[in-house]
Design a protein around this motif. Structure first.
Motif, PDB file in Angstrom:
ATOM      1  N   LYS A  97       0.810  -1.227   0.000  1.00  0.00           N
ATOM      2  CA  LYS A  97       0.000   0.000   0.000  1.00  0.00           C
ATOM      3  C   LYS A  97       0.844   1.278   0.000  1.00  0.00           C
ATOM      4  N   PHE A  98       2.093   1.132   0.376  1.00  0.00           N
ATOM      5  CA  PHE A  98       2.984   2.291   0.410  1.00  0.00           C
ATOM      6  C   PHE A  98       3.384   2.619  -1.038  1.00  0.00           C
ATOM      7  N   ASN A  99       2.388   3.148  -1.756  1.00  0.00           N
ATOM      8  CA  ASN A  99       2.629   3.492  -3.169  1.00  0.00           C
ATOM      9  C   ASN A  99       1.893   4.764  -3.539  1.00  0.00           C
ATOM     10  N   ILE A 100       2.258   5.356  -4.625  1.00  0.00           N
ATOM     11  CA  ILE A 100       1.797   6.700  -4.989  1.00  0.00           C
ATOM     12  C   ILE A 100       0.289   6.800  -5.223  1.00  0.00           C
ATOM     13  N   VAL A 101      -0.344   5.704  -5.647  1.00  0.00           N
ATOM     14  CA  VAL A 101      -1.790   5.779  -5.896  1.00  0.00           C
ATOM     15  C   VAL A 101      -2.578   5.621  -4.595  1.00  0.00           C
ATOM     16  N   ASP A 102      -2.169   4.666  -3.763  1.00  0.00           N
ATOM     17  CA  ASP A 102      -2.933   4.367  -2.551  1.00  0.00           C
ATOM     18  C   ASP A 102      -2.581   5.248  -1.357  1.00  0.00           C
ATOM     19  N   ALA A 103      -1.395   5.847  -1.341  1.00  0.00           N
ATOM     20  CA  ALA A 103      -0.962   6.525  -0.115  1.00  0.00           C
ATOM     21  C   ALA A 103      -0.849   8.045  -0.247  1.00  0.00           C
ATOM     22  N   THR A 104      -1.105   8.602  -1.434  1.00  0.00           N
ATOM     23  CA  THR A 104      -0.948  10.055  -1.585  1.00  0.00           C
ATOM     24  C   THR A 104      -2.239  10.697  -2.103  1.00  0.00           C
ATOM     25  N   PRO A 105      -2.364  11.998  -1.888  1.00  0.00           N
ATOM     26  CA  PRO A 105      -3.538  12.699  -2.442  1.00  0.00           C
ATOM     27  C   PRO A 105      -3.490  12.767  -3.979  1.00  0.00           C
ATOM     28  N   PHE A 106      -2.328  12.529  -4.540  1.00  0.00           N
ATOM     29  CA  PHE A 106      -2.140  12.611  -5.995  1.00  0.00           C
ATOM     30  C   PHE A 106      -2.972  11.525  -6.696  1.00  0.00           C
ATOM     31  N   GLN A 107      -2.871  10.305  -6.171  1.00  0.00           N
ATOM     32  CA  GLN A 107      -3.686   9.160  -6.631  1.00  0.00           C
ATOM     33  C   GLN A 107      -3.504   8.747  -8.084  1.00  0.00           C
ATOM     34  N   ARG A 108      -2.553   9.379  -8.769  1.00  0.00           N
ATOM     35  CA  ARG A 108      -2.312   8.979 -10.166  1.00  0.00           C
ATOM     36  C   ARG A 108      -1.102   8.041 -10.228  1.00  0.00           C
ATOM     37  N   ASP A 109      -1.006   7.257 -11.297  1.00  0.00           N
ATOM     38  CA  ASP A 109       0.140   6.374 -11.487  1.00  0.00           C
ATOM     39  C   ASP A 109       1.048   6.979 -12.569  1.00  0.00           C
ATOM     40  N   PRO A 110       2.114   7.689 -12.144  1.00  0.00           N
ATOM     41  CA  PRO A 110       2.972   8.369 -13.125  1.00  0.00           C
ATOM     42  C   PRO A 110       3.695   7.388 -14.052  1.00  0.00           C
ATOM     43  N   ILE A 111       3.893   6.164 -13.557  1.00  0.00           N
ATOM     44  CA  ILE A 111       4.587   5.162 -14.384  1.00  0.00           C
ATOM     45  C   ILE A 111       3.698   4.785 -15.576  1.00  0.00           C
ATOM     46  N   LYS A 112       2.399   4.693 -15.300  1.00  0.00           N
ATOM     47  CA  LYS A 112       1.460   4.369 -16.379  1.00  0.00           C
ATOM     48  C   LYS A 112       1.434   5.523 -17.403  1.00  0.00           C
ATOM     49  N   GLU A 113       1.420   6.752 -16.878  1.00  0.00           N
ATOM     50  CA  GLU A 113       1.387   7.910 -17.772  1.00  0.00           C
ATOM     51  C   GLU A 113       2.669   7.992 -18.604  1.00  0.00           C
ATOM     52  N   LEU A 114       3.792   7.677 -17.949  1.00  0.00           N
ATOM     53  CA  LEU A 114       5.066   7.690 -18.683  1.00  0.00           C
ATOM     54  C   LEU A 114       5.106   6.580 -19.734  1.00  0.00           C
ATOM     55  N   ALA A 115       4.543   5.421 -19.369  1.00  0.00           N
ATOM     56  CA  ALA A 115       4.533   4.294 -20.311  1.00  0.00           C
ATOM     57  C   ALA A 115       3.792   4.695 -21.586  1.00  0.00           C
ATOM     58  N   GLU A 116       2.650   5.354 -21.407  1.00  0.00           N
ATOM     59  CA  GLU A 116       1.859   5.764 -22.581  1.00  0.00           C
ATOM     60  C   GLU A 116       2.608   6.794 -23.429  1.00  0.00           C
ATOM     61  N   GLU A 117       3.231   7.757 -22.744  1.00  0.00           N
ATOM     62  CA  GLU A 117       3.961   8.807 -23.480  1.00  0.00           C
ATOM     63  C   GLU A 117       5.191   8.236 -24.192  1.00  0.00           C
ATOM     64  N   CYS A 118       5.889   7.329 -23.521  1.00  0.00           N
ATOM     65  CA  CYS A 118       7.084   6.736 -24.137  1.00  0.00           C
ATOM     66  C   CYS A 118       6.689   5.980 -25.400  1.00  0.00           C
ATOM     67  N   GLN A 119       5.584   5.264 -25.332  1.00  0.00           N
ATOM     68  CA  GLN A 119       5.075   4.562 -26.521  1.00  0.00           C
ATOM     69  C   GLN A 119       4.824   5.556 -27.648  1.00  0.00           C
ATOM     70  N   LYS A 120       4.129   6.627 -27.300  1.00  0.00           N
ATOM     71  CA  LYS A 120       3.746   7.640 -28.293  1.00  0.00           C
ATOM     72  C   LYS A 120       4.945   8.305 -28.924  1.00  0.00           C
ATOM     73  N   GLN A 121       5.944   8.650 -28.079  1.00  0.00           N
ATOM     74  CA  GLN A 121       7.065   9.454 -28.566  1.00  0.00           C
ATOM     75  C   GLN A 121       8.288   8.613 -28.960  1.00  0.00           C
ATOM     76  N   GLY A 122       8.157   7.288 -28.857  1.00  0.00           N
ATOM     77  CA  GLY A 122       9.243   6.420 -29.319  1.00  0.00           C
ATOM     78  C   GLY A 122      10.478   6.420 -28.437  1.00  0.00           C
ATOM     79  N   ILE A 123      10.258   6.460 -27.128  1.00  0.00           N
ATOM     80  CA  ILE A 123      11.381   6.358 -26.170  1.00  0.00           C
ATOM     81  C   ILE A 123      11.198   5.035 -25.416  1.00  0.00           C
ATOM     82  N   LYS A 124      12.288   4.323 -25.164  1.00  0.00           N
ATOM     83  CA  LYS A 124      12.184   3.055 -24.429  1.00  0.00           C
ATOM     84  C   LYS A 124      12.038   3.337 -22.941  1.00  0.00           C
ATOM     85  N   LEU A 125      10.979   2.817 -22.343  1.00  0.00           N
ATOM     86  CA  LEU A 125      10.763   2.986 -20.911  1.00  0.00           C
ATOM     87  C   LEU A 125      11.517   1.889 -20.144  1.00  0.00           C
TER      88      LEU A 125
END
Ligand code: H79
Length: 420
Positions: A97-125
């Protein structure tokens, strides 16, 4: 999983060609802003450190901007701290549970967002994952906080952590975010050969093409490529394993508000060229703030490096190392299919003429890579002493600010006198 030698070569090829990657150290430690070892340095109790999560709300984070910055800087892969030594997962972990989605007010998963952007922009994650040190789990807290490094990894506590947190989280990272370029493990002191091997196999079984760095183990020979020491550039080109230098822009990895000891842009360009000329990769780090911003001093430098690479990209990507087994005081060499690139460090290069000894093949044409302006050359051979000499007349105006690249087109197969 059986990996043949040919597979091995092609698995590594994208990475060997890439030369330049972005390292991102980002976590709760951005809040105290004293680097990623803040928890350890202050001997912060776990319960107290956990409270930081409640304040972590990096609303200015933009995966699009970060990936775009990496791309503009000329980087081909991005390695982000999915979990550092503090044990805080920067992704939505189901096993902790000590993770950015479950333990912070931010509640977003930046790794997921980065994964999508890396796919789009052709950078290896790619992911950094601290597989042994985890101050949030008891096997290492006791030993670290008492200032002793000889912690007992044979402990039940370690295997509880290893089986219930480390392996499952690595599995999450390799099954939820699409294809991952490489796993960057760190500080494996005390980990047995068997357990290191287990981690390497876990990665390769889940994603056969995913590379693993050598810091997965303190046992020599493990992993697909060698991580050099932090900020370490070897003196000579190495013909052992492919290698990479992880490097900071100031003296810190995680965001450190007091550390303003920034490397000069020209020094980073020199280092990049030096590394590539010896067959290595540069993994250059930024430490974003708790708001989710990459510090301006870092951005400025990355853009400047990107601008230089953009003008000289042919002499960096997909190149082979210098065929000469020694360094030059005027700069460094890279080569690629019938061409030799001389990277001139303005600060150290001669005034009027550059003399290169030991190039045995004929040069058909020489010019500045950035603007195509031709260069006057003179090749000579003295039988006595078997002495090959190439003289290049240097104009007073060089096309770049810190490092100018001269391209030599060869008439013959590249051949050098290594003994010179
Ligand atoms: O992630 C970055 C570092 O946090 C990590 N590797 C890079 C890529 C790293 N883990 N351990 N180390 C580096 C070496 C540890 C050095 C230390 Fe210290 C010396 C730990 C305690 C004394 C540095 C200096 C941290 C506190 C004081």
């Amino acid at each position: 999983m059986l990996i043949t030698e040919t597979d091995e070569k092609s698995r590594l090829q994208w990475w060997k060609d890439a030369k330049f990657g972005l390292f991102i150290h980002w976590g709760l430690y951005a809040l105290p802003a004293k680097g990623e070892w803040a928890m350890y340095a202050a001997r912060t109790p776990v319960a107290e450190y956990e409270q930081l999560a409640k304040q972590f709300n990096p609303v200015k984070f933009s995966a699009k901007e970060w990936v775009n910055l990496a791309k503009t800087a000329g980087m081909k892969y991005l390695v982000i701290t999915a979990k550092h030594h503090d044990g805080f997962a920067m992704f939505h972990s189901k096993v902790e549970k000590f993770n950015i989605v479950d333990a912070t007010p931010f509640q977003r998963d930046p790794i997921k967002e980065l994964a999508e952007e890396c796919q789009k922009q052709g950078i290896k994650l790619c992911f950094y994952y601290s597989h042994v040190i985890d101050w949030h789990h008891p096997h290492s807290i006791h030993e670290y906080y008492n200032n002793t490094w000889d912690y007992q990894l044979e402990d039940k506590a370690f295997y509880r952590y290893w089986n219930q947190i480390a392996k499952p989280q690595v599995k999450e990272l390799l099954t939820r975010y699409g294809p991952i370029g490489l796993m960057w493990f760190d500080t494996a002191g005390g980990l047995s050969k068997k357990d290191s091997r287990e981690m390497v196999d876990l990665v390769h079984n889940l994603q056969p093409d995913c590379l693993v760095n050598s810091r997965v183990s303190h046992w020599p020979g493990m992993g697909d490529y060698q991580s050099k020491g932090d900020n370490e550039i070897p003196m000579y080109a190495e013909d052992t394993k492919p290698w990479e230098t992880p490097m900071t822009l100031n003296k810190s990895w995680g965001y450190h508000i007091q550390d303003q000891d920034w490397k000069k842009p020209e020094s980073i360009i020199y280092k990049l060229v030096n590394i590539v000329s010896k067959g290595g990769n540069l993994l250059l780090n930024v430490g974003p703030t708790a708001e989710g911003l990459i510090p301006e001093q870092s951005t400025k430098r990355l853009l400047e490096i990107g601008d230089w690479i953009n003008r000289n990209s042919e002499a960096i990507y997909e190149t082979d190392p210098s065929p000469f087994p020694y360094e030059f005081d005027w700069g460094a060499i890279t080569v690629k299919s019938g061409k030799v690139y001389l990277h001139l460090y303005h600060k150290y290069c001669p005034q009027n003429e550059l003399v290169l000894c030991g190039l045995k093949c004929k040069v058909a044409k020489a010019y500045f890579l950035a603007n195509g302006i031709p260069l006057e050359t003179n090749q000579s051979y003295q039988a006595e002493g078997d002495h090959h000499e190439l003289r290049i007349l240097l104009p007073s105006e060089l096309p770049d600010q810190y490092v100018s690249v001269m391209a030599l087109e060869l008439d013959e197969q590249l051949e050098v006198d290594e003994s010179f």
